[in-house]
Design an enzyme around this catalytic site. Sequence first.
Site, mmCIF file in Angstrom:
data_model
loop_
_atom_site.group_PDB
_atom_site.id
_atom_site.type_symbol
_atom_site.label_atom_id
_atom_site.label_comp_id
_atom_site.label_asym_id
_atom_site.label_seq_id
_atom_site.Cartn_x
_atom_site.Cartn_y
_atom_site.Cartn_z
ATOM 1 N N LYS A 22 -20.408 -6.601 1.814
ATOM 2 C CA LYS A 22 -19.359 -6.684 2.821
ATOM 3 C C LYS A 22 -19.792 -7.528 4.027
ATOM 4 O O LYS A 22 -18.951 -8.107 4.708
ATOM 5 C CB LYS A 22 -18.962 -5.293 3.306
ATOM 6 C CG LYS A 22 -18.555 -4.309 2.211
ATOM 7 C CD LYS A 22 -17.267 -4.701 1.539
ATOM 8 C CE LYS A 22 -16.602 -3.563 0.765
ATOM 9 N NZ LYS A 22 -17.327 -3.102 -0.418
HETATM 10 C C1 LIG Z 1 -16.881 -2.745 -1.665
HETATM 11 C C2 LIG Z 1 -17.907 -2.678 -2.726
HETATM 12 C C3 LIG Z 1 -17.577 -2.956 -4.055
HETATM 13 C C4 LIG Z 1 -16.167 -3.270 -4.501
HETATM 14 O O1 LIG Z 1 -15.708 -4.510 -3.994
HETATM 15 P P1 LIG Z 1 -14.137 -4.821 -3.972
HETATM 16 O O2 LIG Z 1 -14.009 -6.135 -3.282
HETATM 17 O O3 LIG Z 1 -13.492 -3.701 -3.236
HETATM 18 O O4 LIG Z 1 -13.698 -4.879 -5.398
HETATM 19 C C5 LIG Z 1 -18.605 -2.948 -4.989
HETATM 20 N N1 LIG Z 1 -19.874 -2.645 -4.637
HETATM 21 C C6 LIG Z 1 -20.212 -2.350 -3.366
HETATM 22 C C7 LIG Z 1 -21.625 -2.010 -3.057
HETATM 23 C C8 LIG Z 1 -19.253 -2.370 -2.368
HETATM 24 O O5 LIG Z 1 -19.602 -2.088 -1.103
#
Ligand SMILES: *Cc1c(COP(=O)(O)O)cnc(C)c1O
Length: 496
Positions: free
Chosen positions: A113
């Site tokens: 993120k």
């Molecule tokens: C948010 C997240 C995901 C999923 O990503 P999306 O864009 O919501 O599909 C997968 N792994 C981790 C560690 C995340 O923080």
Amino acid sequence: MYYKSTRDSSVNVSSAQAIAQGISKDGGLFVPDHIPEITMDEIKALGDMSYRERAAAVFSKYLTDFTEAEISYCVDNAYNTKAFDSDNIAELAHLFDGTYMLELWHGPTCAFKDMALQILPYLLTTSTKKLGIDKKVVILVATSGDTGKAALEGFKDVPGTSIMVFYPDDGVSAMQKKQMTTQEGGNVGVCAIKGNFDDAQNGVKAIFTNAEIAAELEKNGMMFSSANSINWGRLAPQIIYYISSYAQLAKDGEIEYGDKINVVVPTGNFGNILAAYYAKHMGVPIGKLICASNENNVLTDFLTSGIYDRNRAFHATISPSMDILISSNLERLLYMLCGEDDAQIREWFGKLASEGKYEVSEAVKAKLFDEFSAGCCNDEETKATIKAIYDKYSYTCDTHTAVAVKVYQDYRAKTGDTTKTVIASTASPYKFSGSVLTAIGEDSGSDEFELVEKLAEVSKLPVPASLAALKDKDIRFDKVIDKSEMKEYVFSSLGI
Ligand SMILES: *Cc1c(COP(=O)(O)O)cnc(C)c1O
């Protein structure tokens, strides 16, 4: 380039407007009016550039209302060694025969993120400035664990902004909770919800699209925006690393320019894999997009049947950031696949809201099945995969990444497809130390910081400084509320 709404194709706004607003007034998501092209010559040129330069090159195709100087300002402030472990920003690790881990967790909060949320505050404040908006921007976030912390770090003490994060009380790891409840900054708020992630997300969406609440904010010189992946300013930065990793693999001689690669993404809200779809349709030679889910396998079923059905049990898993039954970004994909038919999108997503279920047309199904492959695995399989990868390749991966590895191995066994493959590695194993250690066969009874020390011994990976530092921080936010109280929490935090 203009941005339309998935629920009203006549909407026509600049990227600055789309980013500042977050979500369209009709409840739809903003999408670019076309997917810009990137040529193989441009991809070759990226090979010799830094990540910052690659990012600027890609942004200039989507944020056409931003000046070059504005884009550089955003990129230079976000992607540097103050926030990330190295200037590479994202790292590519060769795992096994033609399989690469795209490590997207070398930022300040140790999950992918950060790739978007380190830059979103700059994109957002640049956007409001360009638009002549002098309101305070109030960021509301629903999080399954990682977005919340990354958004708090990105927005803390950014002038002219205020941020509030809601997370499911029993739906995040001990380390994730500690990261959020100890958050520093004068403009931040963190609150737990009795419920799951979908409850938090629905609550935030309801506040966003409520005209009365918006009017109340307006009166007080404020406006809402979103840091969830429904905001285009979250999605655009994620396209960059797929393009960048292709350019890097070709430059390093791992592939020839023009060779196809497959991409595997552990998926929840469908944002990260949608970014890979955009990269592909810009012109990056990507074959299959492989969507990996945990036991909350609503996407596996959808991508193999064309029926989206959220009427099922919700599972709290060891990969909590993927514990999602409503994948918001799917709306963007379906809008593109059905020929930008906004009435069709209104119908399907209206059904999702009222019945929890919809079925796409045969034409859309054909496109879905052609572009995507999908699979899922349970917690036991996730743990077995962490152990197998650790034993065989001395590589320690987190629970989310392990779901992707397992689904990829199943795909490869089933199809015999040995195309070189990039697996998105979405979190540092340190964020989920307990589950990772249990998987490897170590005792995991101790507190989260002892676990970190133990994982360091076992994995030989350096402990992220930001996680080690949490040990000495005080809890600032311990409120747990009912989902019906979210609006009051927001108003009281804002002093309205
Ligand atoms: C948010 C997240 C995901 C999923 O990503 P999306 O864009 O919501 O599909 C997968 N792994 C981790 C560690 C995340 O923080």
